[in-house]
Structures are given as structure tokens and as C-alpha cells.
Design a protein around this motif. Sequence first.
Motif, PDB file in Angstrom:
ATOM      1  N   GLU A 164      34.904  37.038  24.508  1.00 49.52           N
ATOM      2  CA  GLU A 164      33.853  37.990  24.876  1.00 49.52           C
ATOM      3  C   GLU A 164      32.674  37.846  23.925  1.00 49.52           C
ATOM      4  O   GLU A 164      32.852  37.708  22.718  1.00 49.52           O
ATOM      5  CB  GLU A 164      34.408  39.417  24.834  1.00 49.52           C
ATOM      6  CG  GLU A 164      33.537  40.408  25.527  1.00 49.52           C
ATOM      7  CD  GLU A 164      34.263  41.707  25.851  1.00 49.52           C
ATOM      8  OE1 GLU A 164      33.593  42.602  26.382  1.00 49.52           O
ATOM      9  OE2 GLU A 164      35.472  41.820  25.594  1.00 49.52           O
ATOM     10  N   ASP A 177      29.437  39.527  22.253  1.00 48.56           N
ATOM     11  CA  ASP A 177      28.980  40.900  22.011  1.00 48.56           C
ATOM     12  C   ASP A 177      27.470  41.078  22.160  1.00 48.56           C
ATOM     13  O   ASP A 177      26.952  42.175  21.973  1.00 48.56           O
ATOM     14  CB  ASP A 177      29.458  41.416  20.647  1.00 48.56           C
ATOM     15  CG  ASP A 177      28.879  40.651  19.469  1.00 48.56           C
ATOM     16  OD1 ASP A 177      28.182  39.639  19.677  1.00 48.56           O
ATOM     17  OD2 ASP A 177      29.141  41.067  18.319  1.00 48.56           O
ATOM     18  N   THR A 178      26.756  40.014  22.555  1.00 45.51           N
ATOM     19  CA  THR A 178      25.312  40.146  22.756  1.00 45.51           C
ATOM     20  C   THR A 178      24.862  39.749  24.158  1.00 45.51           C
ATOM     21  O   THR A 178      23.761  40.076  24.558  1.00 45.51           O
ATOM     22  CB  THR A 178      24.521  39.300  21.735  1.00 45.51           C
ATOM     23  OG1 THR A 178      24.872  37.928  21.900  1.00 45.51           O
ATOM     24  CG2 THR A 178      24.810  39.746  20.309  1.00 45.51           C
TER      25      THR A 178
END
Length: 158
Positions: free
Chosen positions: A81, A83-84
Motif C-alpha cells: 500500500e 501512503d501518498t
Amino acid sequence: MPRFSRKGVTKVLFLETIAATTHIPTRAELTGATKLTKDIAAFEGFNLENEEIPTPDLESTFTSKIPGDDSAADSSLTFYEDDTSSTLEEALAKGTTGFVVVLRKGDVPTSKSMDIWPVRVASRSAAITIDNEAAKWTARFSITDTPVLDAPVPAAAP
């Protein structure tokens, strides 16, 4: 026979459309594809299974078999994943249709090592854990049509 590791060689792409009815992408379509390889943490399925048909006869106690229907194994990709950015989550939203393209031996033009899987994203879910590991999410795919296996990788643009 030379051997190799898939890590660092195999490429995985997602294409929303392929113009050819053969489901074999052009070089331009491959170039414009969403690149998945770098973000993949696990690769499951994307292979064919055959449901053999038993053909017993009265003459023998051995039950022979013949090939029956083919089907695709349950298939999913697990990603790290970001995060940005949510680029991959958006590209692989539930219900999205397209093609997962696997270049098994890498992007080697004319190599007959490209598999094209017509898919629909069946589900997408985050893996929530308190373990000491990177955040991940999984996309599960329904294989919607007969895949094209061992297709030649398109020649590179001149």
C-alpha cells in the motif's frame, strides 16, 4: 538449460482495453499499460486447471480419465500500500474490467512468454495487521474469458 528467478525478470501489467479481438496487445498498448510489478507483494493463481472426466470400463479395475473443462484458478495480486498515492487502487477498483498481462521472461520482444488474462476485479480489500510488516492490500480477480497463453511479446518500437 539456463535457469532464472522470476524476481527482477517477470513483468506484470494491467490494460483496460486491448483493441485486437485476439486479446494480444500491441507494443503501444503495453507501453501505455499500468505497471504493477514493482508494487506486487504476492502473486496467486493465474493458471489453468482441468477438471478431468473419469472413464471407467467393465474390463478393468483401473479408472482412466480424459481431459474435461478448463477453468482458471482463484487469482489475486497482493500489493504494497502506498501512503501518498491511490493510483493502483483506482485502476483496480471493484468491478473494473481489463487484462492482466504477464511477461513471464520479461519484456523480450518476440519471446513466446506473454500470458493475457481477461479479468474483472471481484474484490479489493486492505490487509489490516498489527504485525511488523509493510501495509498491503489485495485485488481478487474473476477470469472472464479464455486466457491467451504463450503469445509473442510485441516487437519494440523502432
